[in-house]
Write an enzyme that holds these catalytic residues in place. Structure first.
Site, PDB file in Angstrom:
ATOM      1  N   GLU A 155      17.745  80.625  35.866  1.00  0.00           N
ATOM      2  CA  GLU A 155      16.313  80.780  36.166  1.00  0.00           C
ATOM      3  C   GLU A 155      15.962  80.313  37.575  1.00  0.00           C
ATOM      4  O   GLU A 155      16.473  79.287  38.027  1.00  0.00           O
ATOM      5  CB  GLU A 155      15.549  79.947  35.135  1.00  0.00           C
TER       6      GLU A 155
ATOM      7  N   GLU B 278       9.820  80.720  26.125  1.00  0.00           N
ATOM      8  CA  GLU B 278      10.033  79.272  26.265  1.00  0.00           C
ATOM      9  C   GLU B 278       9.056  78.536  25.353  1.00  0.00           C
ATOM     10  O   GLU B 278       7.895  78.925  25.234  1.00  0.00           O
ATOM     11  CB  GLU B 278       9.787  78.852  27.726  1.00  0.00           C
TER      12      GLU B 278
ATOM     13  N   TRP C 228      10.669  71.860  45.338  1.00  0.00           N
ATOM     14  CA  TRP C 228      10.848  71.028  44.144  1.00  0.00           C
ATOM     15  C   TRP C 228      11.212  71.901  42.962  1.00  0.00           C
ATOM     16  O   TRP C 228      10.799  73.001  42.816  1.00  0.00           O
ATOM     17  CB  TRP C 228       9.569  70.233  43.802  1.00  0.00           C
TER      18      TRP C 228
ATOM     19  N   ASP D 218      17.827  76.261  34.346  1.00  0.00           N
ATOM     20  CA  ASP D 218      16.772  76.424  35.353  1.00  0.00           C
ATOM     21  C   ASP D 218      17.224  75.793  36.667  1.00  0.00           C
ATOM     22  O   ASP D 218      17.528  74.593  36.708  1.00  0.00           O
ATOM     23  CB  ASP D 218      15.491  75.740  34.842  1.00  0.00           C
TER      24      ASP D 218
ATOM     25  N   ASP E 219       2.672  72.281  30.149  1.00  0.00           N
ATOM     26  CA  ASP E 219       1.427  72.380  30.926  1.00  0.00           C
ATOM     27  C   ASP E 219       0.695  73.694  30.672  1.00  0.00           C
ATOM     28  O   ASP E 219      -0.374  73.929  31.247  1.00  0.00           O
ATOM     29  CB  ASP E 219       1.692  72.165  32.418  1.00  0.00           C
TER      30      ASP E 219
ATOM     31  N   TYR F 189      14.850  67.184  38.272  1.00  0.00           N
ATOM     32  CA  TYR F 189      13.856  67.961  37.527  1.00  0.00           C
ATOM     33  C   TYR F 189      14.443  68.359  36.174  1.00  0.00           C
ATOM     34  O   TYR F 189      15.647  68.579  36.045  1.00  0.00           O
ATOM     35  CB  TYR F 189      13.474  69.229  38.313  1.00  0.00           C
TER      36      TYR F 189
ATOM     37  N   ASN G 156      -1.133  73.420  36.704  1.00  0.00           N
ATOM     38  CA  ASN G 156      -0.659  72.040  36.776  1.00  0.00           C
ATOM     39  C   ASN G 156      -0.775  71.459  38.190  1.00  0.00           C
ATOM     40  O   ASN G 156      -0.238  72.010  39.149  1.00  0.00           O
ATOM     41  CB  ASN G 156       0.799  71.984  36.298  1.00  0.00           C
TER      42      ASN G 156
ATOM     43  N   HIS H 283      14.295  72.844  25.162  1.00  0.00           N
ATOM     44  CA  HIS H 283      14.855  72.160  26.331  1.00  0.00           C
ATOM     45  C   HIS H 283      15.759  71.022  25.915  1.00  0.00           C
ATOM     46  O   HIS H 283      15.270  69.958  25.535  1.00  0.00           O
ATOM     47  CB  HIS H 283      13.737  71.521  27.141  1.00  0.00           C
TER      48      HIS H 283
ATOM     49  N   ARG I 272       9.453  86.187  33.934  1.00  0.00           N
ATOM     50  CA  ARG I 272       8.910  85.002  33.243  1.00  0.00           C
ATOM     51  C   ARG I 272       7.428  84.762  33.486  1.00  0.00           C
ATOM     52  O   ARG I 272       6.924  83.647  33.362  1.00  0.00           O
ATOM     53  CB  ARG I 272       9.728  83.766  33.649  1.00  0.00           C
TER      54      ARG I 272
ATOM     55  N   HIS J  20      15.284  75.925  39.375  1.00  0.00           N
ATOM     56  CA  HIS J  20      14.018  75.427  39.945  1.00  0.00           C
ATOM     57  C   HIS J  20      13.907  75.656  41.451  1.00  0.00           C
ATOM     58  O   HIS J  20      13.529  74.759  42.208  1.00  0.00           O
ATOM     59  CB  HIS J  20      13.803  73.956  39.581  1.00  0.00           C
TER      60      HIS J  20
ATOM     61  N   ARG K 232      17.900  75.691  26.546  1.00  0.00           N
ATOM     62  CA  ARG K 232      18.030  75.478  27.988  1.00  0.00           C
ATOM     63  C   ARG K 232      18.689  74.129  28.199  1.00  0.00           C
ATOM     64  O   ARG K 232      18.325  73.150  27.537  1.00  0.00           O
ATOM     65  CB  ARG K 232      16.628  75.505  28.608  1.00  0.00           C
TER      66      ARG K 232
ATOM     67  N   GLU L 117       7.836  82.322  36.830  1.00  0.00           N
ATOM     68  CA  GLU L 117       6.815  81.397  36.295  1.00  0.00           C
ATOM     69  C   GLU L 117       5.728  81.080  37.314  1.00  0.00           C
ATOM     70  O   GLU L 117       4.629  80.705  36.922  1.00  0.00           O
ATOM     71  CB  GLU L 117       7.459  80.114  35.754  1.00  0.00           C
TER      72      GLU L 117
ATOM     73  N   HIS M 271       7.238  81.905  30.580  1.00  0.00           N
ATOM     74  CA  HIS M 271       7.120  80.462  30.778  1.00  0.00           C
ATOM     75  C   HIS M 271       6.301  79.872  29.631  1.00  0.00           C
ATOM     76  O   HIS M 271       5.279  80.438  29.248  1.00  0.00           O
ATOM     77  CB  HIS M 271       6.371  80.268  32.114  1.00  0.00           C
TER      78      HIS M 271
END
Ligand code: CS2
Ligand code: MG
Length: 402
Positions: free
Chosen positions: A236, A339, A402, A210, A316, A159, A37, A122, A283, A212, A147, A262, A312
């Site tokens: 996560e 996921e 991010w 998550d 994407d 996010y 991605n 999600h 993951r 992130h 999640r 991921e 993961h």
């Protein structure tokens, strides 16, 4: 049997996907997902310019040798671009092997170890009330694991929270969107969200969250501890994972299980985490961790150390990756969760597939090979559109993960 063609197909049916199609002199072909991605064209060029010419004339059944040839032969090892390219080749060769054998790939991996692949969806929403509605929707659809992500009061965007509830696409602009982050606001908010969700849905539903990659180890330890009353299945990516030692500190403070991986590309990114039992779920995925062959190697190491898989499966990762993941998931002894973010109708039309969702489980296709195809004519109607993942800054402007 010899490989006669290896072509790279770039298409954007609502989002960008890169697919490798390996064709043989006997007409059998295989597919591999090569989507990274926000950096799609780097992998496409790596495959087109540096890998495809090496494949012509090779015996497609030599999967392990081809993997080693591409990994060791490049001299420059590891990294997301290289390993995504290697993954695409490996996945396509497993697809060919299955088609030649007349068997779905999972049967070549040792056969079925479970009835179905438990997936998580999600649930996300700006407010806690919104997210409760979304969790209820997944429960209604039969999901056993959800999640949960919400907006954080005082932050303009977060996010994992999207306007379209079934599909999530963070790569939203050619030049990255800038988000603003506050660890203080986040840590103050998240426990109250899970208190509400647990109260509403009871103890049996598996709940995940998550982070992130946004916290330091001690902040993550605090979060994990504050979530203990709500018995999460996992927290996560609590910290960026370049430092595997960081996880030891989290572990010393909390029993909230940890999932990570991921963005990992090889077993070397998680070897210490697994060997020292610093995590509970790994993951890594087919597409970003070197294909079915290498993912199996990671999961086998994990099985020795009580670590389960939790691959993961964001939007994407193409239906080619999802099809391949399900063959691995159904076969391995230490499967945890998969996921599952649904693809849009346009994506599903470009990639017709035989895997199916029922009652909280995904089931791999029973067709020979992976059981997924690409409609090249349709794919050609969706040209590549530049799209980057967002970047993230603290409130004072400092760049953050991010
Ligand atoms: C996320 C992803 O699914 C997840 O767990 O972390 O949505 C991630 O943001 C994207 O895959 C990035 O491309
Ligand atoms: Mg994630």
């Amino acid at each position: 049997m010899r490989i006669t063609d290896a072509r790279v197909i770039v298409t954007c049916p609502d989002r960008n996907f890169v697919t490798l199609k390996i064709v043989t002199d006997e007409g059998v072909y295989g597919l591999g997902d090569a989507t990274l991605n926000g950096r799609e064209l780097a992998v496409a060029a790596y495959l087109r310019d540096h890998v495809a010419p090496l494949l012509i004339g090779r015996d497609p059944s030599r999967i392990e040798d081809t993997w080693q040839y591409l990994y060791k032969g490049a001299y420059w090892r590891r990294g997301p671009v290289t390993m995504t390219a290697v993954a695409a080749v490996d996945t396509a060769l497993w697809d060919i092997l299955g088609k030649v054998a007349g068997l779905p790939v999972y049967r070549l991996l040792g056969g079925r170890s479970r009835a179905g692949v438990t997936v998580y969806g999600h649930a996300n929403g700006e407010s806690v009330d919104d997210v409760l509605t979304e969790v209820a929707r997944y429960v209604e659809l039969g999901y056993r694991a959800v999640r949960v992500q919400t907006g954080v009061p005082g932050l303009a965007s977060t996010y994992g929270v999207s306007t379209n509830k079934m599909f999530y696409e963070p790569a939203d602009a050619a030049i990255p969107t800038e988000n603003v982050w506050s660890t203080e606001r986040y840590l103050a908010h998240v426990p109250s969200v899970f208190a509400r969700v647990r109260e509403e849905f009871g103890p049996a539903l598996k709940l995940l969250h998550d982070v992130h990659h946004r916290l330091t180890p001690i902040e993550a330890a605090r979060l994990g501890r504050s979530l203990e009353p709500f018995a999460l299945t996992w927290m996560e990516d609590p910290v960026p994972a370049e430092s595997q030692d960081g996880f030891r500190l989290i572990r010393q403070h909390t029993t909230t299980p940890i999932a990570v991986g991921e963005v990992f590309n090889t077993v070397w990114d998680c070897e210490q985490l697994i060997r020292e039992q610093l995590i509970d779920y790994i993951r890594t995925t087919v597409v970003h961790a070197g294909g079915i062959s290498h993912l199996r190697r990671i999961f086998d190491l994990a099985a020795l150390h009580h670590v389960r898989s939790g691959s993961h499966g964001a939007t994407d990762l193409s239906p080619v990756c999802m099809a391949a993941a399900l063959h691995v998931d159904i076969a391995i002894p230490n499967f945890g969760l998969q996921e599952y973010m649904r693809h849009t109708d346009a994506t599903d039309a470009v990639f017709p597939h035989g895997y199916r969702y029922a009652d909280g489980y995904l089931h791999p296709s029973e067709e020979p090979g992976l059981g997924v195809d690409i409609d090249e004519d349709l794919a050609a109607k969706y040209p590549y559109r530049p799209a980057s993942l967002p970047v993230n800054r603290l409130e004072d402007g400092t760049m953050h993960s991010w």
